[in-house]
Enzyme design. Sequence first.
Site, PDB file in Angstrom:
ATOM      1  N   HIS A 157      39.510  31.817  28.347  1.00  0.00           N
ATOM      2  CA  HIS A 157      39.491  32.460  29.664  1.00  0.00           C
ATOM      3  C   HIS A 157      38.578  31.761  30.667  1.00  0.00           C
ATOM      4  O   HIS A 157      37.570  32.301  31.114  1.00  0.00           O
ATOM      5  CB  HIS A 157      39.091  33.937  29.527  1.00  0.00           C
ATOM      6  CG  HIS A 157      39.962  34.708  28.595  1.00  0.00           C
ATOM      7  ND1 HIS A 157      39.768  36.044  28.328  1.00  0.00           N
ATOM      8  CD2 HIS A 157      41.043  34.348  27.859  1.00  0.00           C
ATOM      9  CE1 HIS A 157      40.687  36.462  27.463  1.00  0.00           C
ATOM     10  NE2 HIS A 157      41.470  35.439  27.171  1.00  0.00           N
ATOM     11  N   TYR A 262      40.028  44.320  41.168  1.00  0.00           N
ATOM     12  CA  TYR A 262      41.347  44.410  40.538  1.00  0.00           C
ATOM     13  C   TYR A 262      41.317  45.074  39.164  1.00  0.00           C
ATOM     14  O   TYR A 262      42.329  45.085  38.461  1.00  0.00           O
ATOM     15  CB  TYR A 262      41.992  43.020  40.503  1.00  0.00           C
ATOM     16  CG  TYR A 262      42.460  42.618  41.883  1.00  0.00           C
ATOM     17  CD1 TYR A 262      43.790  42.738  42.253  1.00  0.00           C
ATOM     18  CD2 TYR A 262      41.559  42.182  42.845  1.00  0.00           C
ATOM     19  CE1 TYR A 262      44.210  42.425  43.540  1.00  0.00           C
ATOM     20  CE2 TYR A 262      41.966  41.866  44.137  1.00  0.00           C
ATOM     21  CZ  TYR A 262      43.296  41.989  44.472  1.00  0.00           C
ATOM     22  OH  TYR A 262      43.713  41.687  45.754  1.00  0.00           O
TER      23      TYR A 262
END
Length: 381
Positions: A157, A262
Amino acid sequence: MIRTTLAASLLLTVSTSALSAQDVYETEQANFRVETVAEGLNMPWSIGFLPSGEMLVTERDGGSDGLRIIDADGNLRAEPVTGLPDDVVVNRQAGLFDAIPHPEFADNRLVYISYAQGTREAHRTALVRGRLSDDLSTLENVEELFAVNFDIATTRHHGGKILFDRDGYLWLSLGDGGDHMDEAQDPSNHIGTLIRLNDDGTVPSDNPFAGGNGGAPEVWSYGHRNIQGLAQHPQTGTVWSHEHGPRGGDEVNIHLTGGLNYGWPEITYGINYNGTIITEERARDGLEQPIWYWNPSIANSGAAFYTGDAFPHWQNDFFVGALAGMHIARLETDGDRVIGQERLLEDLEERIRDVRTGPDGFLYFTTDSDEGRVLRLVPAE
């Protein structure tokens, strides 16, 4: 409204069977052939087009020797570009990421590169730029423009996608570092954020935290898991991103304004890989919802809006590569909405890493393999 691939009524009819005798794929809105441009690449991660016709291709596992040139005739140069930083960390998902030319490359010859920087025990996503020599052999005068302010030791990631928007701003996507998901809710660090810069690495004065209050100045949005696709809608001008969910919940987001959260990991449409629950919440006031998500996950990768002339019915559609899903997803758009999906090249059985519209109007993509290829879709006629 959330649009999902589980909603069968929204899906376009898929007909991607290859006609093996003619190598023609018949799909909902276009018939095409697949052509190999180059092969023998080590995990090709990114494609960047130069105005003179050459392509920049990064090899994720190539380290400081991972920037390659495909010449205007489609030949892969044997020697990599020299001059890249020597502190590229290569370890599973860590490595060399994007290499994107400046919009005014013809005048300044600047190339921007993102990569995992440091050591296996302490590394971060970084962004550098340098001048590509006239003979395309060397990156000169390399300077660091940005580095994440949080070191990780995990192999997952990192984000790493670069976008120049039509106003000249430079965007860089970042991930949550794999083992640091809670940090994505803290905009004072760069973990799990989307970064917006000027082309020289300075901070735009209208960034939401430009003054350093409430978040790091470079941060545009936060609460992201691992943004792997970044593109600007050719009609609306809105920046679109998509990110990996966990087990399910890969999502597409739009960025209409800065400073938004988000949601990861406070809300998600996915669960942990071992089947345990991350959170029961799918929505919460103050947290942004995706405009589309995949469940089950497709492991979305690179993405591009189609802006060429070779496939007129694909104009403004959003094309997303899939790693685990082994296909290219064509998301049909209506402004900043997704109104349907079609899956292309499922029978190719290749992990798709990057997708780009070429200057010739063809759709280019790379396969995620240690014997990776650059391929393109061309009209069947």
